[in-house]
Design an enzyme around this catalytic site. Structure first.
Site, PDB file in Angstrom:
ATOM      1  N   CYS A 145       0.858  -1.185   0.000  1.00  0.00           N
ATOM      2  CA  CYS A 145       0.000   0.000   0.000  1.00  0.00           C
ATOM      3  C   CYS A 145       0.894   1.235   0.000  1.00  0.00           C
ATOM      4  CB  CYS A 145      -0.992  -0.013   1.168  1.00  0.00           C
ATOM      5  SG  CYS A 145      -0.287   0.224   2.806  1.00  0.00           S
ATOM      6  N   ASN A 168       2.447   1.525   4.173  1.00  0.00           N
ATOM      7  CA  ASN A 168       2.793   0.306   4.898  1.00  0.00           C
ATOM      8  C   ASN A 168       2.591   0.455   6.411  1.00  0.00           C
ATOM      9  OD1 ASN A 168       5.658  -1.858   5.404  1.00  0.00           O
ATOM     10  ND2 ASN A 168       3.585  -2.473   4.946  1.00  0.00           N
ATOM     11  N   CYS A 187      -1.136   0.851   7.429  1.00  0.00           N
ATOM     12  CA  CYS A 187      -2.561   0.545   7.627  1.00  0.00           C
ATOM     13  C   CYS A 187      -2.984  -0.718   6.885  1.00  0.00           C
ATOM     14  CB  CYS A 187      -3.441   1.726   7.191  1.00  0.00           C
ATOM     15  SG  CYS A 187      -3.282   3.204   8.213  1.00  0.00           S
ATOM     16  N   ARG A 188      -3.195  -0.600   5.584  1.00  0.00           N
ATOM     17  CA  ARG A 188      -3.786  -1.700   4.814  1.00  0.00           C
ATOM     18  C   ARG A 188      -2.857  -2.889   4.605  1.00  0.00           C
ATOM     19  NH1 ARG A 188      -5.518   1.599  -0.306  1.00  0.00           N
ATOM     20  NH2 ARG A 188      -3.537   2.572   0.234  1.00  0.00           N
ATOM     21  N   SER A 189      -1.656  -2.649   4.090  1.00  0.00           N
ATOM     22  CA  SER A 189      -0.788  -3.802   3.788  1.00  0.00           C
ATOM     23  C   SER A 189      -0.328  -4.535   5.039  1.00  0.00           C
ATOM     24  CB  SER A 189       0.379  -3.406   2.880  1.00  0.00           C
ATOM     25  OG  SER A 189       1.180  -2.410   3.447  1.00  0.00           O
ATOM     26  N   ASP A 222      -8.394   3.377   2.133  1.00  0.00           N
ATOM     27  CA  ASP A 222      -7.303   3.618   3.080  1.00  0.00           C
ATOM     28  C   ASP A 222      -7.863   4.206   4.378  1.00  0.00           C
ATOM     29  OD1 ASP A 222      -5.011   4.291   4.460  1.00  0.00           O
ATOM     30  OD2 ASP A 222      -4.005   5.154   2.714  1.00  0.00           O
TER      31      ASP A 222
END
Length: 152
Positions: free
Chosen positions: A8, A11, A13-15, A123
């Site tokens: 993401c 690096n 939050c999402r990934s 996000d």
């Protein structure tokens, strides 16, 4: 051994959420010796930082660990190392392809294209909705794990 990299923008939050959820699913199925998981960013903004407090809190609700996770930036060696390089949104996929010099390689794809959602993972750094992100990440990780197991 199959190697999965979630990517993401930052690096944090999402990934890392996807990395932690996928690791959790892999461990529950006893496949940790067959599937390795990591995450990275397209930007250099949060290198060395732990996952966002919202990501950590949401994962903790479900007993999923982020222990030892730190932000890092995608690099060219990742293309050789990983079997799947998965962008959390279309912008990430475009940046990954550009950064790795791979304009159209099948190992690089958008995370939710494996699901019925067929959209970007929003996000939560900007939306604040870590629950929605978590639900989408779980769906995506389950779909990816099924894909990996079918390809064996």
């Amino acid at each position: 051994m199959k190697r999965v990299l979630f990517v993401c923008l930052g690096n944090i939050c999402r990934s890392p959420m996807a990395e932690a959820v996928m690791r959790h699913l892999v461990e529950k199925k006893g496949l940790s010796d067959q599937i390795k998981v990591d995450s990275a960013a397209t930007s250099s903004w949060h290198i060395g930082e732990p996952p966002h407090k919202g990501t950590k809190a949401k994962l903790k609700e479900f007993g999923i660990s982020t222990s030892g996770m730190k932000g890092r930036q995608l690099d060219k060696e990742d293309f050789e190392t990983f079997d799947y390089i998965i962008g959390m949104d279309n912008s990430n996929v475009s940046n990954i392809r550009q950064m790795l010099g791979q304009p159209d390689h099948p190992k690089i794809f958008r995370f939710l294209d494996l699901t019925d959602h067929k959209k970007d993972v929003p996000d939560p750094y900007y939306t604040g909705d870590f629950q929605e992100t978590y639900e989408l990440v779980v769906d995506g990780c389950e779909a990816l794990l099924n894909k990996i197991l079918k390809e064996k």
